[in-house]
Scaffold this active site. Sequence first.
Site, mmCIF file in Angstrom:
data_model
loop_
_atom_site.group_PDB
_atom_site.id
_atom_site.type_symbol
_atom_site.label_atom_id
_atom_site.label_comp_id
_atom_site.label_asym_id
_atom_site.label_seq_id
_atom_site.Cartn_x
_atom_site.Cartn_y
_atom_site.Cartn_z
ATOM 1 N N TYR A 15 -6.323 29.164 22.165
ATOM 2 C CA TYR A 15 -7.420 30.108 21.930
ATOM 3 C C TYR A 15 -7.162 30.982 20.705
ATOM 4 O O TYR A 15 -7.400 32.189 20.739
ATOM 5 C CB TYR A 15 -7.635 30.987 23.177
ATOM 6 C CG TYR A 15 -8.468 30.287 24.219
ATOM 7 C CD1 TYR A 15 -9.860 30.217 24.075
ATOM 8 C CD2 TYR A 15 -7.892 29.656 25.306
ATOM 9 C CE1 TYR A 15 -10.634 29.550 25.008
ATOM 10 C CE2 TYR A 15 -8.661 28.976 26.242
ATOM 11 C CZ TYR A 15 -10.034 28.932 26.083
ATOM 12 O OH TYR A 15 -10.802 28.272 26.999
ATOM 13 N N TYR A 142 -16.226 29.964 34.624
ATOM 14 C CA TYR A 142 -15.094 29.351 33.930
ATOM 15 C C TYR A 142 -14.196 28.700 34.977
ATOM 16 O O TYR A 142 -13.702 29.361 35.890
ATOM 17 C CB TYR A 142 -14.280 30.377 33.124
ATOM 18 C CG TYR A 142 -13.092 29.732 32.457
ATOM 19 C CD1 TYR A 142 -13.250 28.984 31.293
ATOM 20 C CD2 TYR A 142 -11.819 29.815 33.020
ATOM 21 C CE1 TYR A 142 -12.169 28.346 30.701
ATOM 22 C CE2 TYR A 142 -10.729 29.173 32.437
ATOM 23 C CZ TYR A 142 -10.912 28.448 31.277
ATOM 24 O OH TYR A 142 -9.844 27.804 30.693
ATOM 25 N N ASP A 234 -13.251 28.349 43.796
ATOM 26 C CA ASP A 234 -12.191 28.343 42.786
ATOM 27 C C ASP A 234 -11.526 29.720 42.806
ATOM 28 O O ASP A 234 -12.016 30.667 42.215
ATOM 29 C CB ASP A 234 -12.801 28.028 41.412
ATOM 30 C CG ASP A 234 -11.755 28.083 40.301
ATOM 31 O OD1 ASP A 234 -10.602 28.451 40.578
ATOM 32 O OD2 ASP A 234 -12.119 27.757 39.150
ATOM 33 N N LYS A 263 -2.490 30.199 38.880
ATOM 34 C CA LYS A 263 -2.181 31.555 38.369
ATOM 35 C C LYS A 263 -1.159 32.333 39.214
ATOM 36 O O LYS A 263 0.029 32.134 39.048
ATOM 37 C CB LYS A 263 -3.471 32.330 38.142
ATOM 38 C CG LYS A 263 -4.304 31.709 37.023
ATOM 39 C CD LYS A 263 -5.210 32.666 36.327
ATOM 40 C CE LYS A 263 -5.738 32.094 35.029
ATOM 41 N NZ LYS A 263 -7.091 31.577 35.089
HETATM 42 C C1 PLP Z 1 -7.701 30.255 34.526
HETATM 43 C C2 PLP Z 1 -8.687 29.627 35.420
HETATM 44 C C3 PLP Z 1 -8.737 28.236 35.602
HETATM 45 C C4 PLP Z 1 -7.861 27.297 34.809
HETATM 46 O O1 PLP Z 1 -6.510 27.461 35.080
HETATM 47 P P1 PLP Z 1 -5.429 26.947 34.035
HETATM 48 O O2 PLP Z 1 -4.130 27.038 34.762
HETATM 49 O O3 PLP Z 1 -5.512 27.874 32.857
HETATM 50 O O4 PLP Z 1 -5.784 25.542 33.671
HETATM 51 C C5 PLP Z 1 -9.615 27.732 36.526
HETATM 52 N N1 PLP Z 1 -10.428 28.534 37.233
HETATM 53 C C6 PLP Z 1 -10.428 29.876 37.078
HETATM 54 C C7 PLP Z 1 -11.331 30.713 37.915
HETATM 55 C C8 PLP Z 1 -9.566 30.464 36.155
HETATM 56 O O5 PLP Z 1 -9.596 31.794 35.976
#
Ligand code: PLP
Length: 421
Positions: A15, A142, A234, A263
């Site tokens: 990025y 996202y 998600d 994360k």
């Molecule tokens: C960061 C994120 C992803 C992607 O995760 P990465 O480990 O960066 O590939 C997917 N969904 C959400 C809601 C996110 O914030």
Amino acid sequence: MDLTDRDLKVIWHPYTQMKTAKPPIPIVRGEGALLFDENGKKYIDAVSSWWVNIHGHAHPYIAKKVSEQLYKLEHVIFAGFTHEGAVELAERLLQILPKNQQKVFYSDNGSTAVEVAIKMCLQYWHNKGENRTKIIAFKNAYHGDTFGAMAVSGRSAFTAAFDRLLFEVEFIDLPNEDNIQNLTSYISHLKSKTACFIFEPLVQGAGGMLMYDAAYLNELMAHCRKEGMLLIADEVFTGFGRTGKNFACNHVQEQPDIMCFSKGLTGGTMALGLTTCTQTIYDAFLSDDKLKTLFHGHSFTANPVAIAAALASLDLFLDPSTLKNIKRIAAKHMAFGKKITNHPKVKTIRQTGTIFAMEWETGSNTSYFNSLRDILYQYFLDAGIILRPLGNTIYILPPYCITDDELNYIYAKIEQALEAL
Ligand SMILES: *Cc1c(COP(=O)(O)O)cnc(C)c1O
């Protein structure tokens, strides 16, 4: 040659517009909410290093568990083999997830956790002989940067070069009191072809820390379920305490069919992703017909070292002091929001749990590429705070161990910026 010059010779950063970006800052050490550069300058990591760190940097308990694991087993192929950590982590997570979650599928990161979720959904219907391939998602969503995850993400500058190649998705607005009726009737109209609805519960992170009401999410989930669609939550970003509860889905009564995590999962120590699902979904792949198998896996699926980090992080997460810290941060964020909400440069304040967001009033110019974003980023960096505004939105998303003094310092610098810029 110093490290920055060596970096610029060989490295392409994420990025980052490499032509105009300032050189990267070499970080040599971390401790608690702080990072230290090679000159000893300290930075408060107010974005938890891209939202992954929850217990602070270089946490000694996680470090100890990871290093012990390294001397036992660093990795083993996860098809045909298993290991203690993988089983223990799955058992422990299923105990604290919504009750309908019954199986855990491991991968490497958030995007892969989402890819797995989408493939589970699409193949679930395929295995049942039903032609359902449409996916519903939110505008501004996202879900990651790989192609499937990008396809279910809102179309934006990030996806522009690939839009033509992304599969079609029905994007709907975030629900509110005024549009919920329209949204549910629109969903009903799509029902026979739709495989699933994917959403970031309560907070859309990369979309700009956009927040919406749990009651309307609950209503949408219930409606999609009634129309026979699967639900993918998600929680890659919202999982593990960010929203004030263990998981954002704990704020709603409906339970998703599939959940995605990454994360905070390892406390931000190592890359690990996982996708959980219900028994019903799992059962749709059981067959004597080999074609019904979920043909998906990554070289580092269920990596024992990453799992050791996740287990250690979970120990810390479940310690009562962590929830106390989460509540402490939430209360401080709320008080700060109240304090600045009437400032003429403050457009809106949003807060959910440990996530604080403030939109800067800029009149009509609100693009991500607005120069204010770069000015703010540099302003806070100079003050020893890592804040990465999303467009005009400044957000604070600290590790839960951040001290009151550190938080107060961040708030003071934001107030100063409101006067100075
Ligand atoms: C960061 C994120 C992803 C992607 O995760 P990465 O480990 O960066 O590939 C997917 N969904 C959400 C809601 C996110 O914030």
